[in-house]
Design a protein around this motif. Structure first.
Motif, PDB file in Angstrom:
ATOM      1  N   SER A 567       0.927  -1.168   0.045  1.00  0.00           N
ATOM      2  CA  SER A 567       0.089   0.021   0.119  1.00  0.00           C
ATOM      3  C   SER A 567       0.933   1.084   0.118  1.00  0.00           C
ATOM      4  CB  SER A 567      -0.940  -0.070   1.231  1.00  0.00           C
ATOM      5  OG  SER A 567      -1.881   1.195   1.175  1.00  0.00           O
ATOM      6  N   GLN A 568       1.679   1.553   1.143  1.00  0.00           N
ATOM      7  CA  GLN A 568       2.500   2.806   1.101  1.00  0.00           C
ATOM      8  C   GLN A 568       3.824   2.595   1.349  1.00  0.00           C
ATOM      9  OE1 GLN A 568       1.138   5.761   0.741  1.00  0.00           O
ATOM     10  NE2 GLN A 568      -0.945   5.097   0.581  1.00  0.00           N
ATOM     11  N   PHE A 569       4.638   3.399   1.049  1.00  0.00           N
ATOM     12  CA  PHE A 569       6.160   3.501   1.199  1.00  0.00           C
ATOM     13  C   PHE A 569       6.264   4.851   1.978  1.00  0.00           C
ATOM     14  CE2 PHE A 569      10.171   5.769  -0.079  1.00  0.00           C
ATOM     15  CZ  PHE A 569      11.142   4.971   0.522  1.00  0.00           C
ATOM     16  N   TYR A 570       7.061   4.924   2.993  1.00  0.00           N
ATOM     17  CA  TYR A 570       7.667   6.151   3.747  1.00  0.00           C
ATOM     18  C   TYR A 570       9.045   6.085   3.976  1.00  0.00           C
ATOM     19  CZ  TYR A 570       7.213  10.181   6.843  1.00  0.00           C
ATOM     20  OH  TYR A 570       7.282  11.234   7.522  1.00  0.00           O
ATOM     21  N   SER A 571       9.738   6.934   3.891  1.00  0.00           N
ATOM     22  CA  SER A 571      10.992   7.058   4.453  1.00  0.00           C
ATOM     23  C   SER A 571      11.177   8.600   5.119  1.00  0.00           C
ATOM     24  CB  SER A 571      12.216   7.234   3.157  1.00  0.00           C
ATOM     25  OG  SER A 571      13.516   7.287   3.646  1.00  0.00           O
ATOM     26  N   TRP A 652       4.405  -0.602   3.705  1.00  0.00           N
ATOM     27  CA  TRP A 652       3.104  -1.309   4.573  1.00  0.00           C
ATOM     28  C   TRP A 652       2.220  -1.743   3.545  1.00  0.00           C
ATOM     29  CZ3 TRP A 652       5.161   3.188   6.466  1.00  0.00           C
ATOM     30  CH2 TRP A 652       5.626   3.494   7.680  1.00  0.00           C
ATOM     31  N   SER A 653       1.414  -2.803   4.100  1.00  0.00           N
ATOM     32  CA  SER A 653       0.382  -3.239   3.503  1.00  0.00           C
ATOM     33  C   SER A 653      -1.000  -2.379   3.619  1.00  0.00           C
ATOM     34  CB  SER A 653      -0.027  -4.806   3.885  1.00  0.00           C
ATOM     35  OG  SER A 653      -0.615  -4.634   5.049  1.00  0.00           O
ATOM     36  N   ASP A 654      -2.022  -2.781   3.106  1.00  0.00           N
ATOM     37  CA  ASP A 654      -3.459  -1.649   3.181  1.00  0.00           C
ATOM     38  C   ASP A 654      -3.890  -2.038   4.607  1.00  0.00           C
ATOM     39  OD1 ASP A 654      -4.315  -4.471   2.952  1.00  0.00           O
ATOM     40  OD2 ASP A 654      -5.523  -3.975   0.961  1.00  0.00           O
ATOM     41  N   ASP A 655      -3.625  -3.022   5.249  1.00  0.00           N
ATOM     42  CA  ASP A 655      -4.137  -3.231   6.444  1.00  0.00           C
ATOM     43  C   ASP A 655      -2.985  -2.885   7.788  1.00  0.00           C
ATOM     44  OD1 ASP A 655      -2.202  -5.281   6.581  1.00  0.00           O
ATOM     45  OD2 ASP A 655      -3.536  -6.849   7.112  1.00  0.00           O
ATOM     46  N   ASP A 656      -2.042  -2.011   7.215  1.00  0.00           N
ATOM     47  CA  ASP A 656      -1.113  -1.251   8.152  1.00  0.00           C
ATOM     48  C   ASP A 656      -0.001  -2.300   8.547  1.00  0.00           C
ATOM     49  OD1 ASP A 656      -2.506   1.018   7.559  1.00  0.00           O
ATOM     50  OD2 ASP A 656      -3.709   0.908   9.312  1.00  0.00           O
ATOM     51  N   THR A 657       0.047  -3.367   8.081  1.00  0.00           N
ATOM     52  CA  THR A 657       1.102  -4.418   8.514  1.00  0.00           C
ATOM     53  C   THR A 657       2.495  -3.990   7.623  1.00  0.00           C
ATOM     54  OG1 THR A 657      -0.495  -6.299   8.696  1.00  0.00           O
ATOM     55  CG2 THR A 657       1.895  -6.980   8.388  1.00  0.00           C
ATOM     56  N   ILE A 658       3.416  -3.994   8.588  1.00  0.00           N
ATOM     57  CA  ILE A 658       4.731  -3.662   7.726  1.00  0.00           C
ATOM     58  C   ILE A 658       5.264  -4.648   7.092  1.00  0.00           C
ATOM     59  CG2 ILE A 658       7.161  -3.070   8.437  1.00  0.00           C
ATOM     60  CD1 ILE A 658       6.234  -1.244  10.805  1.00  0.00           C
ATOM     61  N   LEU A 659       5.509  -4.673   5.765  1.00  0.00           N
ATOM     62  CA  LEU A 659       5.997  -5.648   5.110  1.00  0.00           C
ATOM     63  C   LEU A 659       7.473  -5.879   4.786  1.00  0.00           C
ATOM     64  CD1 LEU A 659       3.304  -5.339   2.167  1.00  0.00           C
ATOM     65  CD2 LEU A 659       3.351  -7.038   3.650  1.00  0.00           C
ATOM     66  N   ASP A 660       8.156  -4.836   5.009  1.00  0.00           N
ATOM     67  CA  ASP A 660       9.547  -4.394   4.838  1.00  0.00           C
ATOM     68  C   ASP A 660       9.936  -3.302   5.345  1.00  0.00           C
ATOM     69  OD1 ASP A 660      12.088  -5.250   3.950  1.00  0.00           O
ATOM     70  OD2 ASP A 660      11.800  -4.520   2.061  1.00  0.00           O
ATOM     71  N   SER A 661      11.193  -3.470   6.063  1.00  0.00           N
ATOM     72  CA  SER A 661      11.887  -2.162   6.643  1.00  0.00           C
ATOM     73  C   SER A 661      13.565  -2.112   6.388  1.00  0.00           C
ATOM     74  CB  SER A 661      11.676  -2.099   8.179  1.00  0.00           C
ATOM     75  OG  SER A 661      10.401  -2.001   8.567  1.00  0.00           O
ATOM     76  N   TRP A 662      14.007  -1.195   6.223  1.00  0.00           N
ATOM     77  CA  TRP A 662      15.424  -0.760   5.946  1.00  0.00           C
ATOM     78  C   TRP A 662      15.769   0.514   6.369  1.00  0.00           C
ATOM     79  CZ3 TRP A 662      11.956  -0.725   2.116  1.00  0.00           C
ATOM     80  CH2 TRP A 662      11.874   0.193   1.159  1.00  0.00           C
TER      81      TRP A 662
END
Length: 812
Positions: A567-571, A652-662
Motif C-alpha cells: 500500500s504505502q512507502f515512507y522514508s 506497509w500493506s493496506d491493513d497497516d502491516t509492515i511488510l519490509d523495513s530498512w
C-alpha cells in the motif's frame, strides 16, 4: 456533495440499548469508530468486544452490531453496540478497573479501552458505556464514558440501522393489507388499498415524512403537521412508484418535467451540467432551494499558514556555498510551494449564469481571469538577470581551444559568497545577451577529483574553440521571483525579484599550449543592466546541469507478490542543514549509468510542501503495484551532490502491516566519512529535473486529468485571442460556454476526480518545454497514463480545433 441529502438523510434518531429478557443487569456498550482505517480492516465484520480478565472474560467475546451507519463526510465509519450482562448487578461482575478490546474477524485488534471506576453504574437504571477510537492509545487504553441512558442517539450525519424484516423498504413491511374493489361501471372500477404497518415501520414512516417536510417546507422536523401531511399525499400521488422520501418542493416552482429532470440529473450529486443549471436557478438566481442549497458549492475551509511569508521562486540559477559546491537550484525552490488551486465552482457559476441570461459577458471575463490568474501570472513572469559584458578580439596567432574557469568571491562585509550563474560567449560585438544569436555557455560539472574517489569537485567552466574575430562574453547573476501572500485575494502575488550581487574572477586558459592567458574580473550590482532570459537561455540552463548532480546512492529491492496488498512507502530522513533526501522508484532494476531507465516515480518530500511544515521525508502510494508483481528498486540519494545523512524506510500493506523495513546512511568521502569505511557509497549522475517524476505529475490518479489539461490550454488560447482583439468579449464568453459543454459531453464532470491546477496541466502535457501544447503532445500524454478512459479522438480533435483560435496547431 449529495444535494438530496436534505431529503434522504435521517438526522439524530435513537437506537435502543436492548437486552434479552432475564438479563436485566449489565450495560449497553457502544463503540464509535472514527479512526481512518483501510477497507480490509473495516469490512472484516462482525466486530467483537472481548474482556481479557475474568469474570467478564468468561462469556466473552460479545458480537458488536452495527447500529448507526457512518456519515457522508467520513468522520465516523460506523457505530456498533452490544449488551453485556452482569449477573451480580449492574457492576457486580465488572472489575472496578475494567478494560476491553475490539477485534475484527481477521484477528486484528482495532483498539483497547478502559473505564475506572465501574462502580459508577451500580445505581444506573439504564447503564450505557460509550467509547470512541478518535485517537491512538499508543499501546495503552483509551478512556470510555458512562451514561444512565436508555437510548443511544445516532450523531447528526449518521444513519440509524433498521431491520425491516430483511427488507430496506418499509412499504414491504405491512402488518396487514386490505384491498377493496368497487365496480362503478363495466369500464370504471374503484380500487382502495389500505396498508397497516407494524409499530416500528409506522414510527419510521412518520419520522421520514416529518424529515421530508422539514427539508421541503421548513416545518418542524419532530412532528407531522396537516400542511406536511397534505404535501406528503400530494407527493405520493405523483411519486409513489419509487417509494423514496425525496422530491421537489412546491416553492421551487418546477413543473413536473423540470422536477423529473432534477431527480434524474442530481440524484447522485452535482456531477452533470444539467444539474449545475438547475442548482444555479434554485440556489443562485432565485434562492428558492432552501436548506438544499446550504452546502451547494461548499468545498471546505482553507487555512493559509504562510500569510505573511515571502516566497522566492526563480529561474534555475544555483545557490552556492562558500566552497561553490552547493547545487541547489532556484528552479527547484519554485516548485516547493503549491499555489492555491483554481476556484472551479465560482468559474462555472459565472459561465452558467451568463448562458442563462442572468450575468453579462464581463462576468465571464472576470471569472476566467480569476480562475487563470495564478497560471497566467506565473506563466508570464519573466526570468531576468543583471549582466556585465566583456568584449575582446582573437588574432590569428591566438586561435586555439580555450577553457574559462568561473569562480566567485567571498564578501567579508556581507558574509555572502557570490559566483556568476551563467556565462555566455557570443561571436561578434553585442551589448545584450540575445536569444536569437548562437552562443556558447558554461557547464557545471561534479566529478571525482582523483582515483581514490574520496573527494568530489564541482566547478563551472566554459570550453570552446576560438577563431579569428571579435567576441562578447556576458557574465550574469541570478534573480529569483518573490511572491507575497495576499489575504484579501487568498493567493500569492508577484512582488518583484531578489537578486544576488558580488565580485567574480574568470581565469582564461589556452588548452593547446597549457598556458594561462588572462583573468576577467569585475562586479555585478543592482546598477548593472538586466536582460530577459529567452528560450535558448532556458535550454542552456537545463543542458548545463547534465553532470551537475552527482550524489551518493543506496539501493533496496522489494518484490511485490500480488498477494501482499502493498500500500504505502515512507522514508524518514535526518539530514544536516534542514535538507532532505530523494527516493527514486524503479521497476525491475536500476542502472547507475542511466538514471532514467525503468524510472517510475520520484519523491523528495517537496511534492506537497506549501511553504511551512516538514519536508524531510519521501513517500509513495504503492497500491497500483499489486497489479504488476515483480521487483521494485528503491534508490535513496542526497538532495545535493555534497550531502549525507541517515534514513529509515518502511513499506506497509493496506491493513497497516509492515511488510519490509530498512535503514541506511549516505556517506563515503572526506566530507561525509562513514563510521564503517566498508559501507562507503558509490555515486551516480541523476537529474535536477526530478520534479517531473513526482507521482502526482506522472499519474494523477484521475482518468479525466488529460481533459482538464486541454481545458486549461484551450482557455489560455481564447484569452490570448481576446487580449489581442481577435475576438470580442461576447465571442469570448460564448466560446467558454461551448468549451464547458464539450468538456461535459466528454465526461469531465463525471466521477469524483477534480481539476488539476493550470500550472500542472501545462507541465504535464508540454513535452518539449516550449510553453505550448500540441494535439500530438496531448494524445501522447493521455495514452501514456495508466487506466485512462477511451476517448472519442474525433471529438477531442474538434475540441482542440475550436480552441485553436490562431490556427497554429498549438494551445498556450
Amino acid at each position: 456533495m449529495m444535494v438530496l441529502s436534505a431529503f434522504v438523510a435521517v438526522p439524530n434518531q435513537y437506537v435502543g440499548g436492548e437486552h434479552e429478557e432475564g438479563t436485566e443487569h449489565g450495560a449497553y456498550f457502544v463503540y464509535i469508530m472514527t479512526t481512518d482505517r483501510s477497507d480490509a480492516i473495516t469490512e472484516a465484520t462482525p466486530f467483537t468486544l472481548d474482556f481479557p480478565a475474568p469474570p467478564m472474560a468468561d462469556n466473552a467475546p460479545y458480537e458488536l452490531e452495527l447500529i448507526c451507519e457512518g456519515d457522508d463526510e467520513g468522520f465516523i465509519d460506523g457505530i456498533y453496540g452490544t449488551w453485556v450482562t452482569s449477573e451480580g448487578g449492574n457492576a457486580g461482575d465488572f472489575n472496578n478497573i475494567t478494560s476491553w478490546e475490539v477485534w475484527n474477524t481477521n484477528g486484528i485488534q482495532l483498539e483497547k479501552f478502559a473505564y475506572n471506576p465501574m462502580s459508577d453504574i451500580i445505581d444506573f437504571e439504564h447503564p450505557m458505556v460509550v467509547f470512541e477510537d478518535n485517537e491512538s492509545s499508543g499501546g495503552g487504553h483509551l478512556p470510555a464514558e458512562v451514561f444512565d441512558q436508555e437510548e443511544f442517539y445516532c450523531p447528526e450525519g449518521t444513519m440509524p440501522v433498521h431491520d425491516h424484516s430483511d427488507s430496506d423498504d418499509i412499504w414491504e413491511d405491512f402488518y396487514q393489507q386490505n384491498i377493496t374493489v368497487e365496480m362503478v361501471s363495466l369500464n370504471e372500477w374503484n380500487v382502495t388499498v389500505e396498508n397497516l404497518l407494524n409499530f416500528e415501520a409506522s414510527n419510521q414512516l412518520r419520522f421520514e415524512i416529518a424529515q421530508m417536510c422539514a427539508a421541503a417546507l421548513g416545518t418542524d422536523e419532530g412532528s407531522v403537521t396537516s400542511e406536511c401531511f397534505d404535501y406528503f399525499l400530494e407527493f405520493m400521488d405523483g411519486e409513489h412508484g419509487d417509494h423514496h422520501m425525496s422530491g421537489c418542493s412546491p416553492e421551487w416552482g418546477l413543473n413536473e418535467t423540470e422536477c423529473e429532470t432534477f431527480m434524474e440529473e442530481c440524484d447522485d450529486g452535482v456531477s452533470s451540467m444539467g444539474c449545475f443549471y438547475i442548482m444555479y436557478e434554485l440556489c443562485v438566481a432565485t434562492d428558492d432551494g432552501g436548506e438544499m442549497c446550504d452546502d451547494f458549492g461548499d468545498d471546505g475551509d482553507h487555512d493559509h499558514d504562510d500569510s505573511d511569508e515571502h516566497h522566492h521562486h526563480g529561474d534555475g540559477d544555483e545557490h552556492h556555498d562558500h566552497d561553490g559546491d552547493d547545487d541547489y537550484t532556484h528552479e527547484e525552490s519554485d516548485r516547493h510551494h503549491n499555489h492555491d488551486g483554481p476556484d472551479m465552482f465560482s468559474f462555472m457559476m459565472s459561465v452558467i449564469g451568463y448562458d442563462m441570461g442572468y450575468e453579462d459577458s464581463s462576468n465571464v471575463v472576470n471569472a476566467v481571469d480569476e480562475l487563470m490568474g495564478g497560471f497566467t501570472l506565473h506563466h508570464d513572469i519573466d526570468d531576468i538577470a543583471h549582466y556585465d559584458v566583456y568584449h575582446f578580439n582573437v588574432t590569428e596567432e591566438e586561435v586555439a581551444n580555450y577553457t574559462v574557469d568561473i569562480s566567485g568571491e567571498y564578501d567579508e562585509e556581507t558574509d555572502q559568497y557570490f559566483s556568476p550563474s551563467y556565462v555566455y560567449l557570443y561571436e561578434g560585438i553585442h551589448d545584450v545577451p540575445s536569444g536569437a544569436e548562437e552562443f556558447e555557455g558554461n557547464q557545471r560539472i561534479c566529478e571525482y577529483a582523483d582515483a581514490s574517489e574520496m573527494y568530489v569537485d564541482c566547478y563551472h567552466i566554459l570550453s570552446t574553440h576560438l577563431e579569428v574575430g571579435s567576441y562578447s562574453m556576458f557574465i550574469t547573476n541570478s534573480c529569483s521571483h518573490v511572491w507575497t501572500y495576499n489575504e484579501s485575494s487568498e493567493g500569492h502575488e508577484f512582488d518583484g525579484y531578489e537578486c544576488q550581487y558580488g565580485s567574480y574572477n574568470l581565469s582564461v586558459n589556452n588548452d593547446d599550449n597549457d598556458t594561462h592567458v588572462d583573468n576577467i574580473v569585475g562586479n555585478i550590482s543592482n546598477l548593472d543592466s538586466t536582460f530577459t532570459l529567452e528560450e535558448s537561455h532556458e535550454i542552456h540552463r537545463e543542458v548545463s546541469e547534465e553532470f551537475a548532480f552527482f550524489p551518493f546512492y543506496e539501493t533496496h529491492t522489494y518484490t511485490v507478490t500480488g498477494d501482499d496488498n502493498v500500500s504505502q512507502f515512507y522514508s524518514e530522513q535526518d539530514v544536516d542543514h534542514n535538507q532532505t533526501m530523494i527516493v527514486w522508484l524503479y521497476a525491475g532494476s536500476f542502472t547507475e549509468t542511466d538514471w532514467s531507465e525503468n524510472l517510475l516515480y520520484v519523491s523528495s518530500g517537496y511534492e506537497h510542501y506549501d511553504g511551512s511544515g516538514d519536508y524531510n521525508f519521501s513517500a509513495f502510494d504503492l497500491s497500483e503495484l499489486n497489479e504488476h508483481p515483480g521487483d521494485y528498486v528503491f534508490v535513496t540519494t542526497g538532495q545535493h551532490t555534497h550531502l549525507g545523512g541517515t534514513y529509515e524506510a518502511h513499506i506497509w500493506s493496506d491493513d497497516d502491516t509492515i511488510l519490509d523495513s530498512w535503514s541506511g546512511e549516505l556517506c563515503g568521502d572526506y566530507q561525509y566519512t562513514c563510521e564503517d569505511t566498508t559501507e562507503a557509497d558509490d555515486r551516480a549522475y541523476f537529474t535536477f529535473a526530478h520534479h517531473y517524476y513526482y507521482q502526482e505529475n506522472v499519474d494523477e490518479g484521475d482518468d479525466d486529468g488529460g481533459l482538464w489539461d486541454m481545458f486549461f490550454m484551450s482557455i489560455a488560447e481564447n484569452m490570448s485571442a481576446y487580449d489581442d482583439g481577435a475576438i470580442s468579449e461576447e465571442e469570448f464568453a460564448d466560446l467558454i460556454v461551448d468549451l464547458l459543454y464539450e468538456m461535459a459531453e466528454m465526461g469531465a464532470f463525471e466521477g469524483d476526480g477534480g481539476a488539476p491546477s493550470p500550472e500542472d496541466a501545462l507541465e504535464a502535457t508540454d513535452a518539449n518545454g516550449d510553453g505550448y501544447m500540441s494535439f500530438e503532445e496531448f494524445q501522447e500524454h493521455w495514452e501514456a497514463q495508466n487506466d485512462t478512459a477511451v476517448l472519442d479522438w474525433d471529438d477531442v480533435e474538434s475540441l482542440f480545433a475550436d480552441a485553436d483560435i490562431d490556427d497554429d496547431d498549438l494551445l498556450e
